[in-house]
Motif scaffolding. Structure first.
Motif, PDB file in Angstrom:
ATOM      1  N   ALA A 176       0.860  -1.302   0.049  1.00  0.00           N
ATOM      2  CA  ALA A 176       0.055  -0.022  -0.050  1.00  0.00           C
ATOM      3  C   ALA A 176       0.834   1.108   0.123  1.00  0.00           C
ATOM      4  CB  ALA A 176      -0.934   0.020   1.278  1.00  0.00           C
ATOM      5  N   PHE A 177       2.048   1.157   0.360  1.00  0.00           N
ATOM      6  CA  PHE A 177       3.073   2.122   0.418  1.00  0.00           C
ATOM      7  C   PHE A 177       3.226   3.140  -0.915  1.00  0.00           C
ATOM      8  CE2 PHE A 177       7.078   4.709   0.162  1.00  0.00           C
ATOM      9  CZ  PHE A 177       6.793   5.511   1.433  1.00  0.00           C
ATOM     10  N   SER A 178       3.144   4.243  -1.170  1.00  0.00           N
ATOM     11  CA  SER A 178       3.247   5.041  -2.291  1.00  0.00           C
ATOM     12  C   SER A 178       4.082   6.136  -2.112  1.00  0.00           C
ATOM     13  CB  SER A 178       1.814   5.696  -2.681  1.00  0.00           C
ATOM     14  OG  SER A 178       0.638   4.663  -2.848  1.00  0.00           O
ATOM     15  N   TRP A 179       5.135   6.118  -3.193  1.00  0.00           N
ATOM     16  CA  TRP A 179       6.063   7.441  -3.277  1.00  0.00           C
ATOM     17  C   TRP A 179       5.390   8.441  -3.800  1.00  0.00           C
ATOM     18  CZ3 TRP A 179      11.123   7.149  -1.781  1.00  0.00           C
ATOM     19  CH2 TRP A 179      11.752   8.139  -1.950  1.00  0.00           C
ATOM     20  N   ARG A 180       5.849   9.627  -3.345  1.00  0.00           N
ATOM     21  CA  ARG A 180       5.211  10.863  -3.601  1.00  0.00           C
ATOM     22  C   ARG A 180       6.340  11.630  -3.964  1.00  0.00           C
ATOM     23  NH1 ARG A 180       2.945  10.438   1.465  1.00  0.00           N
ATOM     24  NH2 ARG A 180       4.088  11.610   3.212  1.00  0.00           N
ATOM     25  N   GLY A 181       5.921  13.125  -4.401  1.00  0.00           N
ATOM     26  CA  GLY A 181       7.089  13.960  -4.956  1.00  0.00           C
ATOM     27  C   GLY A 181       7.754  14.884  -3.757  1.00  0.00           C
ATOM     28  N   THR A 182       7.056  15.094  -2.799  1.00  0.00           N
ATOM     29  CA  THR A 182       7.557  15.759  -1.525  1.00  0.00           C
ATOM     30  C   THR A 182       7.118  15.055  -0.250  1.00  0.00           C
ATOM     31  OG1 THR A 182       5.700  17.023  -1.494  1.00  0.00           O
ATOM     32  CG2 THR A 182       7.381  18.002  -2.876  1.00  0.00           C
ATOM     33  N   TRP A 183       8.271  15.235   0.502  1.00  0.00           N
ATOM     34  CA  TRP A 183       8.111  14.784   2.076  1.00  0.00           C
ATOM     35  C   TRP A 183       8.086  15.825   3.082  1.00  0.00           C
ATOM     36  CZ3 TRP A 183       7.055   9.674   1.651  1.00  0.00           C
ATOM     37  CH2 TRP A 183       7.390   8.982   0.367  1.00  0.00           C
ATOM     38  N   GLN A 184       7.055  16.204   3.781  1.00  0.00           N
ATOM     39  CA  GLN A 184       7.302  17.070   4.848  1.00  0.00           C
ATOM     40  C   GLN A 184       6.274  16.870   5.954  1.00  0.00           C
ATOM     41  OE1 GLN A 184       5.883  20.349   2.478  1.00  0.00           O
ATOM     42  NE2 GLN A 184       3.877  19.773   2.261  1.00  0.00           N
ATOM     43  N   PRO A 185       6.491  17.292   7.018  1.00  0.00           N
ATOM     44  CA  PRO A 185       5.445  17.046   8.186  1.00  0.00           C
ATOM     45  C   PRO A 185       4.078  17.287   7.699  1.00  0.00           C
ATOM     46  CG  PRO A 185       7.391  18.345   8.879  1.00  0.00           C
ATOM     47  CD  PRO A 185       7.556  18.344   7.511  1.00  0.00           C
ATOM     48  N   LEU A 186       3.191  16.601   8.216  1.00  0.00           N
ATOM     49  CA  LEU A 186       1.903  16.765   8.334  1.00  0.00           C
ATOM     50  C   LEU A 186       1.229  17.997   9.126  1.00  0.00           C
ATOM     51  CD1 LEU A 186      -0.892  15.625   7.169  1.00  0.00           C
ATOM     52  CD2 LEU A 186      -1.032  14.022   9.395  1.00  0.00           C
ATOM     53  N   SER A 187       0.789  18.933   8.327  1.00  0.00           N
ATOM     54  CA  SER A 187       0.049  20.039   9.163  1.00  0.00           C
ATOM     55  C   SER A 187      -1.337  20.012   9.247  1.00  0.00           C
ATOM     56  CB  SER A 187       0.439  21.302   8.309  1.00  0.00           C
ATOM     57  OG  SER A 187       1.839  21.506   8.119  1.00  0.00           O
ATOM     58  N   PHE A 188      -1.752  20.243  10.313  1.00  0.00           N
ATOM     59  CA  PHE A 188      -3.291  20.119  10.547  1.00  0.00           C
ATOM     60  C   PHE A 188      -3.902  20.951  11.789  1.00  0.00           C
ATOM     61  CE2 PHE A 188      -1.638  16.425  12.715  1.00  0.00           C
ATOM     62  CZ  PHE A 188      -2.619  16.419  13.861  1.00  0.00           C
ATOM     63  N   ALA A 189      -5.157  21.121  11.772  1.00  0.00           N
ATOM     64  CA  ALA A 189      -5.617  21.890  13.061  1.00  0.00           C
ATOM     65  C   ALA A 189      -6.132  20.884  13.789  1.00  0.00           C
ATOM     66  CB  ALA A 189      -6.610  23.066  12.563  1.00  0.00           C
ATOM     67  N   ILE A 190      -5.786  20.795  14.829  1.00  0.00           N
ATOM     68  CA  ILE A 190      -6.462  19.762  15.911  1.00  0.00           C
ATOM     69  C   ILE A 190      -7.958  20.077  16.263  1.00  0.00           C
ATOM     70  CG2 ILE A 190      -6.364  18.746  18.208  1.00  0.00           C
ATOM     71  CD1 ILE A 190      -3.260  19.345  18.476  1.00  0.00           C
TER      72      ILE A 190
END
Length: 293
Positions: free
Chosen positions: A86-100
């Motif tokens: 199920a793992f997919s490669w993607r173009g960019t890698w960065q921390p996940l940003s979200f509002a709790i």
């Protein structure tokens, strides 16, 4: 007559003992005011409902296989971090940003709740059950199949179905390649009915779904009232679990092999989203917290 000067050893000793006590007290007070007071007066900011946060994470199945991550170093390291199908490669890698606590939630509930209380730099392992993750799996999309599969020698269909299956018009006397098994098949046409006679040979290796090896065990042309029977052995074992599957053209996972039971002689194909119906393990590190006024 004047008394001679005599060194008061006891007095000198008492004096230096007093000085030593003062030095010790000063050291203790220095430690207290330098290290204890600032910490007690400036507690670290801890993530809470309403905060905007950035989080690095590694998502694993319970068997340890990585299905997602925000870290390029993890994505590139297959030796230390075995990847699930199920793992997919993607173009960019960065921390996940979200509002709790966003409405609706920006991430799955178990992840949203799990990061609360963390300060920047804190790390934590969060186990998310299906009801707090991506939901229960649809049992109708989980198919258990035999490792020893019976395939008919002769198959009949109309011309339209033949064209859809073999991507060519039906021509009597022609040979085609079975799109699933890869073996040769002979075509005969009678009116609107097309008969396809599969022609593998014993011990032939075929590649179902173009994903794994299978071996033709036997071919009995007269079995099953003349339909004929081909026995194929799917050469799967436990190493295939969560490591083999298929994807559609855009890259979406179609199914994953989720179980191989050699004792029962079966393997399981799961057509659900690979993260549905499973406990998910996230290793998270808090990167940044912004307190929204």
């Amino acid at each position: 007559m004047a008394r001679p000067l005599v060194r008061d050893e006891e007095g000198v000793s008492t004096f230096w003992s007093f000085v030593g006590v003062l030095v010790l007290v000063a050291a203790i007070l220095a430690v207290y005011f330098v290290y204890v007071v600032p910490k007690s007066g400036h507690a670290p900011l801890r993530a809470q409902n309403g905060d905007d946060v950035k989080v690095d994470y590694i998502g694993r199945f319970e068997n340890g296989f990585v299905f997602d991550t925000s870290l390029q170093s993890v994505a590139e390291d297959n030796a230390s971090y075995t990847k699930a199908f199920a793992f997919s490669w993607r173009g960019t890698w960065q921390p996940l940003s979200f509002a709790i606590g966003a409405v609706p939630l920006a991430v799955i509930q178990g992840f949203d709740v799990g990061v609360q209380g963390l300060a920047v730099g804190d790390a934590k392992t969060i186990v998310v059950p299906p009801n707090l993750g991506y939901g229960a799996a649809d049992p109708t999309k989980i198919i258990v199949k035999p490792l020893f599969e019976n395939v008919p020698v002769r198959v009949t269909m109309n011309e339209s179905d033949f064209a859809n299956t073999y991507k060519t018009p039906a021509v009597s006397g022609s040979n085609v390649t079975d799109p699933f098994w890869g073996w040769s098949a002979y075509v005969s046409v009678s009116g609107s009915i097309v008969t396809v006679t599969n022609s593998p040979v014993p011990d032939q290796t075929v590649h179902p779904y173009d994903q794994w090896d299978a071996r033709v065990v036997s071919v009995d042309d007269g079995a099953d009232n003349g339909i004929g029977r081909i026995v194929v052995h799917h050469l799967l074992d436990g190493s295939a679990v969560d490591r083999i599957g298929t994807r559609s053209a855009p890259g979406t996972v179609v199914f994953v092999v989720t179980a191989v039971d050699l004792a029962a002689g079966t393997y399981t194909l799961d057509y659900n989203n690979p993260v549905r119906g499973r406990n998910l393990v996230f290793e998270v590190t808090m990167v940044a917290i912004t307190r929204v006024a």
